[in-house]
Design a protein around this motif. Structure first.
Motif, mmCIF file in Angstrom:
data_model
loop_
_atom_site.group_PDB
_atom_site.id
_atom_site.type_symbol
_atom_site.label_atom_id
_atom_site.label_comp_id
_atom_site.label_asym_id
_atom_site.label_seq_id
_atom_site.Cartn_x
_atom_site.Cartn_y
_atom_site.Cartn_z
ATOM 1 N N ARG A 256 0.742 -1.281 0.159
ATOM 2 C CA ARG A 256 -0.047 0.157 0.017
ATOM 3 C C ARG A 256 0.936 1.137 -0.002
ATOM 4 N NH1 ARG A 256 -1.692 0.822 4.358
ATOM 5 N NH2 ARG A 256 -1.087 -0.640 5.770
ATOM 6 N N ARG A 257 0.367 2.334 -0.622
ATOM 7 C CA ARG A 257 1.082 3.535 -0.502
ATOM 8 C C ARG A 257 1.163 4.042 0.641
ATOM 9 N NH1 ARG A 257 -0.091 9.058 -0.749
ATOM 10 N NH2 ARG A 257 1.262 10.324 -2.137
ATOM 11 N N GLY A 258 2.457 4.265 1.086
ATOM 12 C CA GLY A 258 2.644 4.892 2.529
ATOM 13 C C GLY A 258 2.856 4.053 3.550
ATOM 14 N N ALA A 259 2.540 2.672 3.090
ATOM 15 C CA ALA A 259 2.677 1.469 4.500
ATOM 16 C C ALA A 259 4.127 1.689 4.786
ATOM 17 C CB ALA A 259 2.448 0.258 3.675
ATOM 18 N N GLU A 260 4.259 1.265 6.187
ATOM 19 C CA GLU A 260 5.604 1.356 6.886
ATOM 20 C C GLU A 260 6.007 0.079 6.626
ATOM 21 O OE1 GLU A 260 6.757 2.955 10.827
ATOM 22 O OE2 GLU A 260 6.312 1.032 11.228
ATOM 23 N N LEU A 261 7.403 -0.328 5.968
ATOM 24 C CA LEU A 261 8.017 -1.491 5.899
ATOM 25 C C LEU A 261 9.197 -1.556 6.607
ATOM 26 C CD1 LEU A 261 7.686 -1.236 2.034
ATOM 27 C CD2 LEU A 261 6.309 -2.685 3.461
ATOM 28 N N ARG A 262 9.624 -2.593 7.471
ATOM 29 C CA ARG A 262 10.749 -2.745 7.984
ATOM 30 C C ARG A 262 11.745 -3.659 7.641
ATOM 31 N NH1 ARG A 262 9.659 -1.308 13.611
ATOM 32 N NH2 ARG A 262 7.437 0.119 13.872
ATOM 33 N N ALA A 263 12.978 -3.105 7.932
ATOM 34 C CA ALA A 263 13.949 -4.236 7.953
ATOM 35 C C ALA A 263 14.958 -4.192 9.006
ATOM 36 C CB ALA A 263 14.603 -3.709 6.637
ATOM 37 N N ALA A 264 15.605 -5.327 9.509
ATOM 38 C CA ALA A 264 16.644 -5.289 10.583
ATOM 39 C C ALA A 264 17.891 -4.693 9.606
ATOM 40 C CB ALA A 264 16.965 -6.693 10.984
ATOM 41 N N LYS A 265 18.724 -4.018 10.436
ATOM 42 C CA LYS A 265 19.770 -3.573 9.957
ATOM 43 C C LYS A 265 21.080 -4.168 9.826
ATOM 44 C CE LYS A 265 23.327 0.330 10.426
ATOM 45 N NZ LYS A 265 23.874 1.603 10.826
ATOM 46 N N VAL A 266 21.602 -4.818 8.623
ATOM 47 C CA VAL A 266 22.773 -5.873 8.685
ATOM 48 C C VAL A 266 24.081 -5.073 8.094
ATOM 49 C CG1 VAL A 266 21.153 -7.805 8.990
ATOM 50 C CG2 VAL A 266 21.859 -6.713 6.567
ATOM 51 N N PHE A 267 23.946 -4.127 7.629
ATOM 52 C CA PHE A 267 25.020 -3.577 6.906
ATOM 53 C C PHE A 267 25.607 -2.176 7.362
ATOM 54 C CE2 PHE A 267 26.022 -1.065 2.766
ATOM 55 C CZ PHE A 267 27.238 -1.813 2.443
ATOM 56 N N HIS A 268 26.854 -2.082 7.404
ATOM 57 C CA HIS A 268 27.657 -0.986 8.068
ATOM 58 C C HIS A 268 27.599 0.227 7.021
ATOM 59 C CE1 HIS A 268 30.652 1.356 10.225
ATOM 60 N NE2 HIS A 268 30.975 1.678 9.026
ATOM 61 N N VAL A 269 27.152 1.346 7.766
ATOM 62 C CA VAL A 269 27.201 2.708 6.962
ATOM 63 C C VAL A 269 27.862 3.871 7.299
ATOM 64 C CG1 VAL A 269 25.554 4.185 5.643
ATOM 65 C CG2 VAL A 269 24.540 2.198 5.790
ATOM 66 N N SER A 270 27.583 3.973 8.553
ATOM 67 C CA SER A 270 28.292 5.197 9.494
ATOM 68 C C SER A 270 29.181 4.660 10.404
ATOM 69 C CB SER A 270 27.160 6.359 9.730
ATOM 70 O OG SER A 270 27.792 7.282 10.519
ATOM 71 N N PRO A 271 30.272 5.110 10.792
ATOM 72 C CA PRO A 271 30.929 4.817 11.839
ATOM 73 C C PRO A 271 30.194 5.414 13.128
ATOM 74 C CG PRO A 271 32.104 6.479 10.593
ATOM 75 C CD PRO A 271 31.098 6.090 9.987
ATOM 76 N N ARG B 77 33.967 0.790 15.091
ATOM 77 C CA ARG B 77 34.596 0.149 13.817
ATOM 78 C C ARG B 77 33.918 -0.675 12.981
ATOM 79 N NH1 ARG B 77 39.945 0.557 14.564
ATOM 80 N NH2 ARG B 77 40.921 1.286 16.548
ATOM 81 N N LYS B 78 34.333 -0.565 11.642
ATOM 82 C CA LYS B 78 33.384 -1.276 10.689
ATOM 83 C C LYS B 78 33.454 -2.911 10.787
ATOM 84 C CE LYS B 78 34.620 -2.174 6.220
ATOM 85 N NZ LYS B 78 33.910 -3.374 5.956
ATOM 86 N N PRO B 79 32.466 -3.318 10.977
ATOM 87 C CA PRO B 79 32.555 -4.942 10.843
ATOM 88 C C PRO B 79 32.566 -5.665 9.325
ATOM 89 C CG PRO B 79 30.191 -4.049 11.121
ATOM 90 C CD PRO B 79 31.122 -2.935 10.941
ATOM 91 N N ALA B 80 32.711 -6.948 9.442
ATOM 92 C CA ALA B 80 32.745 -7.473 7.969
ATOM 93 C C ALA B 80 31.340 -7.309 7.500
ATOM 94 C CB ALA B 80 32.958 -8.957 8.241
ATOM 95 N N PRO B 81 31.514 -7.045 6.158
ATOM 96 C CA PRO B 81 29.822 -6.971 5.576
ATOM 97 C C PRO B 81 29.251 -8.252 5.773
ATOM 98 C CG PRO B 81 31.548 -7.346 3.687
ATOM 99 C CD PRO B 81 32.375 -7.301 5.288
ATOM 100 N N PRO B 82 27.904 -8.435 5.713
ATOM 101 C CA PRO B 82 27.047 -9.447 5.740
ATOM 102 C C PRO B 82 27.298 -10.581 4.472
ATOM 103 C CG PRO B 82 25.705 -7.604 4.676
ATOM 104 C CD PRO B 82 27.034 -7.258 5.296
ATOM 105 N N ALA B 83 27.169 -11.813 4.805
ATOM 106 C CA ALA B 83 27.890 -12.854 3.952
ATOM 107 C C ALA B 83 26.744 -12.802 2.651
ATOM 108 C CB ALA B 83 27.449 -14.244 4.709
#
Length: 263
Positions: free
Chosen positions: A151-166, A249-255
């Motif tokens: 639906r337009r405007g529906a909230e979608l969720r995702a667990a954060k698994v990827f390093h972006v900002s230190p 510190r930056k962790p390893a990226p997700p597999a």
């Protein structure tokens, strides 16, 4: 150069708007800047070069779009179709990509969005394609668990698994909302950690034709736009460091190259 040289991009769009970012903790920090992005019809991505001096597809131009900047670094349409098929999502209709272009040959794309539809025009999935400054990439595939249209405007969720900002740990999750009309697009991405909301961000734009006038407008208003994107990232990081925001510190990226939130 006249409008005839842009006929092959009749279904492409530019979008002019802004990026907003607000950090809530442990210090308040906010900024906003004018921006623009492309709305790309994925069916036009067949690996071949096209375009002219002002705008080029898979070729050099003042403004350009290259498929290798997305997905697995090759042909973009087979990649996104394959990603959807692997997740069991029958998005066999049109796919639109919202992404920053290259300006003077350079691009850094913190996040791009693939809007994926079935043949009836129902939006079944959105892929948020995230790049960090270490040359790594990860995709968050957002879809309903039962395969229902989004639906337009529906909230979608995702667990954060990827390093972006230190200055943010790889923990918590994202909340996405997408608001689109024929005239404009808004993508809102908020990051929550264990304490609650931490970052509030958005990318918005009002659509304009991808033509001579649109390209000239983009180049005059944002002549070094993509260079500025990476420069602003480092400037804001310096400001957070000077304010003693904790550093991670930056962790390893997700597999896996993609996280499937439909499961």
């Amino acid at each position: 150069m006249n409008g005839a040289s842009f006929r092959e991009f009749a279904d492409w769009r530019l979008a002019f708007g802004e990026v907003r970012h607000r950090r809530l903790r442990p210090v308040e920090h906010a900024f906003r800047y004018a921006s623009f992005f492309l709305r790309v019809p994925a069916h036009r991505l067949d690996g071949r070069p096209a375009g002219n001096l002002l705008f080029g597809l898979n070729r050099r131009a003042l403004l350009s779009f290259r498929e290798r900047d997305h997905g697995a670094g090759g042909a973009a349409l087979p990649w996104i179709r394959g990603l959807l098929a692997q997740a069991g999502i029958a998005a066999d209709g049109e796919i639109w990509l919202h992404a920053f272009p290259r300006v003077l040959g350079y691009a850094f794309k913190p996040v791009s969005f693939w809007f994926c539809h079935d043949r009836a025009g129902n939006r079944l999935a959105i892929v948020a394609e995230v790049n960090n400054t270490f040359g790594e990439r990860h995709c968050y595939l957002l879809a309903a668990p039962d395969g229902a249209p989004l639906r337009r405007g529906a909230e979608l969720r995702a667990a954060k698994v990827f390093h972006v900002s230190p200055f943010c740990s790889v923990s918590g999750g994202y909340r996405f909302r997408f608001l689109e009309s024929a005239e404009r697009s808004v993508a809102r991405i908020d990051h929550d950690d264990d304490e609650g909301p931490l970052l509030l961000t958005s990318i918005s734009g009002r659509y304009a034709a991808l033509d001579v006038a649109g390209c000239v407008r983009a180049l005059l208003a944002h002549p070094l736009f993509t260079f500025g994107v990476i420069a602003r990232i480092h400037l804001q990081a310096l400001r957070l460091w000077l304010r003693r925001v904790p550093f991670h510190r930056k962790p390893a990226p997700p597999a896996q190259a993609a996280s499937n939130e439909s499961n």
